[in-house]
Enzyme design. Structure first.
Site, PDB file in Angstrom:
ATOM      1  N   GLY A 187       0.804  -1.215   0.000  1.00 11.02           N
ATOM      2  CA  GLY A 187       0.000   0.000   0.000  1.00 11.02           C
ATOM      3  C   GLY A 187       0.835   1.263   0.000  1.00 11.02           C
ATOM      4  N   ASP A 188       1.949   1.238   0.701  1.00 13.91           N
ATOM      5  CA  ASP A 188       2.854   2.383   0.742  1.00 13.91           C
ATOM      6  C   ASP A 188       3.316   2.740  -0.665  1.00 13.91           C
ATOM      7  OD1 ASP A 188       4.718   4.308   2.002  1.00 13.91           O
ATOM      8  OD2 ASP A 188       6.248   2.890   1.362  1.00 13.91           O
TER       9      ASP A 188
END
Length: 135
Positions: free
Chosen positions: A16-17
Site C-alpha cells: 500500500g505504501d
C-alpha cells in the site's frame, strides 16, 4: 495469485505504501508540480504518517468505509512492526500503517474502482485541511 485476505497486515501496508506513493506522485505531476524540491515537500504532506492518520480518522468519522474495510484497518492498526517510529508517535504510526494496509488490500484484490475512491478521498481531505496544494 496472492490472497490479500490472508496476507499479513504489514505486507499489505508494504504494498500500500508503494501504491499510494505512486498515486500521489501522479496527482502532483498532473497539477503541474515539476520542481524537485516542491514535489518532495508536497509529496510528504500527503504520505507522512501524520497525513495518513488524518485520513483514517476522517474515513472512520464519515462512515466512508465498509465493515470489511474497517476490519482491514483494525488489522493494520494492530500489527506490530517491531520498529519505533522516528518522526511521530506510535498511535499515529499505527493509523498510518492501517491506511497503507487498506490501500495494499484493494490493490492486491484488483479493486481499482474502490482504490481510486479511497485515494481520491484522501487527497481531497488533505488538500482541504492544508488549504490546498495549488501554491
Amino acid at each position: 495469485m496472492i490472497d490479500a485476505k490472508q496476507l499479513n497486515s504489514l505486507a499489505l501496508a508494504y504494498m500500500g505504501d508503494a501504491v499510494y506513493e505512486q498515486y500521489i506522485r501522479y496527482h502532483l505531476l498532473q497539477k503541474g508540480k515539476v520542481r524537485p524540491n516542491q514535489l518532495h515537500r508536497l509529496g510528504t504532506s500527503f504520505v507522512s504518517a501524520k497525513a495518513q492518520a488524518k485520513v483514517v480518522y476522517h474515513l472512520l468519522e464519515t462512515a466512508f468505509l465498509t465493515e470489511e474495510e474497517e476490519a482491514v484497518l483494525r488489522r493494520g492498526r494492530n500489527a506490530n512492526s517491531g520498529t519505533v517510529p522516528k518522526n511521530t508517535d506510535v498511535q499515529t504510526y499505527r493509523h498510518s500503517t492501517a491506511f497503507e494496509a487498506l490501500i495494499g488490500y484493494h490493490h492486491l484484490l484488483n479493486n481499482r474502482e474502490r482504490l481510486d475512491e479511497i485515494v481520491y478521498k484522501a487527497i481531497a481531505v488533505l488538500e482541504e485541511q492544508e488549504g490546498g496544494t495549488s501554491s
